[in-house]
Write a protein that holds these residues in place. Sequence first.
Motif, short mmCIF file in Angstrom:
data_model
loop_
_atom_site.label_atom_id
_atom_site.label_comp_id
_atom_site.label_asym_id
_atom_site.label_seq_id
_atom_site.Cartn_x
_atom_site.Cartn_y
_atom_site.Cartn_z
N ILE A 1 5.49 -4.50 11.11
CA ILE A 1 4.12 -3.99 10.98
C ILE A 1 4.05 -2.56 11.51
CG2 ILE A 1 1.78 -4.25 11.86
CD1 ILE A 1 2.06 -7.23 11.61
N ARG A 2 4.68 -2.30 12.64
CA ARG A 2 4.65 -0.93 13.18
C ARG A 2 5.37 0.04 12.26
NH1 ARG A 2 5.77 -3.48 18.32
NH2 ARG A 2 7.94 -2.79 18.13
N GLU A 3 6.53 -0.38 11.73
CA GLU A 3 7.29 0.50 10.84
C GLU A 3 6.51 0.80 9.56
OE1 GLU A 3 11.32 0.32 8.04
OE2 GLU A 3 10.96 -1.22 9.59
N TYR A 4 6.01 -0.25 8.90
CA TYR A 4 5.28 -0.03 7.65
C TYR A 4 3.96 0.69 7.89
CZ TYR A 4 8.56 -3.45 5.66
OH TYR A 4 9.69 -4.11 5.24
N ARG B 1 9.91 10.84 2.44
CA ARG B 1 10.41 9.97 1.38
C ARG B 1 9.41 8.87 1.09
NH1 ARG B 1 14.98 9.28 -1.18
NH2 ARG B 1 16.04 10.78 0.15
N ALA B 2 9.02 8.79 -0.18
CA ALA B 2 8.12 7.72 -0.60
C ALA B 2 8.90 6.41 -0.64
CB ALA B 2 7.55 8.04 -1.98
N PRO B 3 8.21 5.29 -0.54
CA PRO B 3 8.92 4.01 -0.54
C PRO B 3 9.63 3.74 -1.85
CG PRO B 3 6.56 3.69 -0.74
CD PRO B 3 6.77 5.13 -0.43
N LEU C 1 0.82 -1.21 0.00
CA LEU C 1 0.00 0.00 0.00
C LEU C 1 0.86 1.26 0.00
CD1 LEU C 1 -2.82 -1.08 2.47
CD2 LEU C 1 -3.06 -0.61 0.03
N GLN C 2 2.04 1.21 0.58
CA GLN C 2 2.96 2.35 0.50
C GLN C 2 3.31 2.65 -0.95
OE1 GLN C 2 6.42 1.91 2.97
NE2 GLN C 2 5.26 1.03 4.66
N ARG D 1 1.90 8.26 7.54
CA ARG D 1 2.55 9.51 7.13
C ARG D 1 2.29 9.82 5.67
NH1 ARG D 1 6.93 7.41 10.20
NH2 ARG D 1 8.04 6.83 8.28
N ILE D 2 2.30 8.79 4.83
CA ILE D 2 2.04 9.01 3.41
C ILE D 2 0.61 9.48 3.19
CG2 ILE D 2 1.78 7.83 1.18
CD1 ILE D 2 4.13 6.07 1.93
#
Length: 449
Positions: free
Chosen positions: A402-405, A436-438, A369-370, A411-412
């Motif tokens: 999971i928390r990081e993503y 920064r986008a993924p 999804l990012q 944020r995105i």
Amino acid sequence: AHSLVSSTGSPGIASRTMRPSSQPDHTSSPTSRTPSHPHVGQYATVRPTRMPALPHGNSLIPLPFTFNTPPSYSPLYPASYPPTPAPDSGFPSPSHSERSSKHNSVYYDTPLLFHSTNSSVGQPTSTYEGLVTVEDARHVIAGLSGPLEDVMQSVLRLISLSMHTHNRSTIIKAGVIQPLLPLLTRDVSPDSSDATLQAQACQLVRMLSRNEDNKSTMVAEGILDPLIIRLQVPGGASAHAAGGLCNLAFKLELKIRIVKAGALKHLLEILKCGTSESREYAALALFNLSHKYDQAKVFLIENSAIEALILLLSSDVQEVCIQAAKLLQILASNDERQALIVQRGAIPPLVHVLQGNMDKAKAQALRTLQYLCITNDHKHLLVQLDALPTVATLLLLDSDKIREYGAHLVRIISTSTAPAKSSSPEKSTLTKSGLRAPTPVPSSNARPT
């Protein structure tokens, strides 16, 4: 554990080992053949548990022998030998039968001498079941030219030996590929013992292809065409053949050869209508073939790979769902392809994965999804699907990924400005807000299978 000491003054291996009472002793005495390793006469420990045995002549040969030595220097080997690693079965998931379990395998902390009395594997020899020499491997490979029963026993023995990284290179040097080619290319009935033998031969090829120094040699000796032929036949052979191609597709020059040989269309067919296991391997192979190779991505997009992957996101097999999400990530390498994936309906099933009970799949769904929620329209669609409360709940889970993503996705979504255009689809982009986008393309190939 029981401590053992060699009974002779010269270097040798302990003449007795502690074993379950239900199994015969397959070790040899120190006088039958003195190993060339100078440190074998020192202390060694053996921890026996239950394991299966393969009929071999008038005796039983345990399968497999592996090691549990720590990742430090082992006194069982001279300095020229690396420490024995943990058992490596070559499978991506413990759910597969090749992965050893505590109920059907035995691990020894010391290499054991092995006696062969069956003519199908050459003259009687004594060797290490763990680390073998080229000569020992050739004795086993000689059985591939015998009757069907002998061939099956030789293939099973080679699979057992291939669980050790060092032996994979040794077996290739011993010339195993040419005797395997006839087994892989002949037509067999799907339910026959020949079909089982072909599946085992493909399994052996997949395990041998894990070693980096084996890949080019195997391709040069003609392994690609037989593997692609096996892709076209449903069954266990197609799954292992896809896994072999996955392992071979790490270098760009090998990717090009695999694609030119016509592997993509057959892997895509498996992705659409194969079994869960074969779909997983096919997705892994397509991931590696598409990594930093745009021609493969274009082929997959033009041949309905996106729709097939979206369907796989609904699979109840977690590993299949994970590989489908990863392959979508690698296909979403620029804005145009990201929009195309969203247009074909990828976001709703990804949100459904977040609401399910497969934690590892949730992490990859968040990551995908990012990649897709870059434009405002895509973000609004995610909000309309009521995904934000689900993501907020996931932030409370005890999983770093999971928390990081999840935090990155929040944020995105919270930024209302689309990212700036990037001239290179392989590089990440920066939004005007500084976030920064993924990175559109993963930084490395999939792990060996």
